[in-house]
Motif scaffolding. Structure first.
Motif, PDB file in Angstrom:
ATOM      1  N   GLU A 246       1.182  -1.067   0.174  1.00  0.00           N
ATOM      2  CA  GLU A 246       0.407   0.222  -0.157  1.00  0.00           C
ATOM      3  C   GLU A 246       1.136   1.057   0.272  1.00  0.00           C
ATOM      4  O   GLU A 246       0.534   2.329  -0.419  1.00  0.00           O
ATOM      5  CB  GLU A 246      -1.021   0.306   1.296  1.00  0.00           C
ATOM      6  CG  GLU A 246      -2.526  -0.808   0.949  1.00  0.00           C
ATOM      7  CD  GLU A 246      -3.258  -0.634   2.269  1.00  0.00           C
ATOM      8  OE1 GLU A 246      -2.376  -0.240   3.584  1.00  0.00           O
ATOM      9  OE2 GLU A 246      -4.314  -1.898   2.095  1.00  0.00           O
ATOM     10  N   GLN A 247       1.664   1.014   0.675  1.00  0.00           N
ATOM     11  CA  GLN A 247       2.806   2.591   0.704  1.00  0.00           C
ATOM     12  C   GLN A 247       3.392   2.229  -0.235  1.00  0.00           C
ATOM     13  O   GLN A 247       3.777   3.131  -0.841  1.00  0.00           O
ATOM     14  CB  GLN A 247       3.919   1.992   1.729  1.00  0.00           C
ATOM     15  CG  GLN A 247       5.151   3.477   2.162  1.00  0.00           C
ATOM     16  CD  GLN A 247       4.345   4.632   2.679  1.00  0.00           C
ATOM     17  OE1 GLN A 247       2.999   4.492   3.161  1.00  0.00           O
ATOM     18  NE2 GLN A 247       4.750   5.557   1.743  1.00  0.00           N
ATOM     19  N   GLU A 248       3.918   0.889  -1.100  1.00  0.00           N
ATOM     20  CA  GLU A 248       4.154   1.555  -2.311  1.00  0.00           C
ATOM     21  C   GLU A 248       3.579   2.551  -3.515  1.00  0.00           C
ATOM     22  O   GLU A 248       3.673   2.732  -4.446  1.00  0.00           O
ATOM     23  CB  GLU A 248       4.785   0.213  -2.724  1.00  0.00           C
ATOM     24  CG  GLU A 248       5.668   0.863  -4.059  1.00  0.00           C
ATOM     25  CD  GLU A 248       6.077  -1.048  -4.859  1.00  0.00           C
ATOM     26  OE1 GLU A 248       6.375  -1.217  -6.138  1.00  0.00           O
ATOM     27  OE2 GLU A 248       6.109  -1.895  -3.655  1.00  0.00           O
TER      28      GLU A 248
ATOM     29  N   GLU B  74       3.233   5.717  -2.892  1.00  0.00           N
ATOM     30  CA  GLU B  74       4.224   6.238  -3.931  1.00  0.00           C
ATOM     31  C   GLU B  74       4.443   6.453  -5.399  1.00  0.00           C
ATOM     32  O   GLU B  74       4.640   7.474  -5.555  1.00  0.00           O
ATOM     33  CB  GLU B  74       5.399   5.821  -3.330  1.00  0.00           C
ATOM     34  CG  GLU B  74       6.128   6.153  -1.718  1.00  0.00           C
ATOM     35  CD  GLU B  74       7.033   5.064  -1.014  1.00  0.00           C
ATOM     36  OE1 GLU B  74       8.097   4.726  -1.976  1.00  0.00           O
ATOM     37  OE2 GLU B  74       7.141   5.057   0.250  1.00  0.00           O
TER      38      GLU B  74
ATOM     39  N   ARG C 197      -7.151   8.737   0.314  1.00  0.00           N
ATOM     40  CA  ARG C 197      -6.314   7.890   1.098  1.00  0.00           C
ATOM     41  C   ARG C 197      -7.697   6.889   2.402  1.00  0.00           C
ATOM     42  O   ARG C 197      -8.724   7.268   2.677  1.00  0.00           O
ATOM     43  CB  ARG C 197      -6.422   9.542   2.435  1.00  0.00           C
ATOM     44  CG  ARG C 197      -5.038  10.360   1.010  1.00  0.00           C
ATOM     45  CD  ARG C 197      -4.651  11.388   2.570  1.00  0.00           C
ATOM     46  NE  ARG C 197      -3.616  12.432   1.856  1.00  0.00           N
ATOM     47  CZ  ARG C 197      -2.495  11.535   1.589  1.00  0.00           C
ATOM     48  NH1 ARG C 197      -1.510  10.678   1.732  1.00  0.00           N
ATOM     49  NH2 ARG C 197      -1.438  12.328   0.328  1.00  0.00           N
TER      50      ARG C 197
END
Length: 68
Positions: free
Chosen positions: A43-45, A48, A65
């Motif tokens: 999810e973070q990737e 980004e 978000r």
């Protein structure tokens, strides 16, 4: 098209679950923890990647978000 029940999918689904548990020493709780951590990293990737992608490329779409 109706959604299929994930527990009635072909045996390969169950084999993947068994492999995940075995990779964590046979502890299902550890397997769930590892999957949650891996999911958070993905999810973070993704966030980004969306942050670097241009507005035109995305055609104005943005991923909302998470609220947690």
């Amino acid at each position: 098209m109706p959604r299929s029940n994930p527990w009635t999918r072909p045996p390969s689904w169950r084999a993947a679950v068994r492999e995940a548990v075995e990779a964590c020493g046979g502890d299902p709780l550890d397997a769930v923890r590892a999957l949650i951590v891996a999911n958070a990293a993905l999810e973070q990737e993704l966030a980004e990647v969306y942050a670097r992608a241009s507005f035109g490329f995305l055609r104005g779409r943005r991923v909302p978000r998470r609220k947690d």
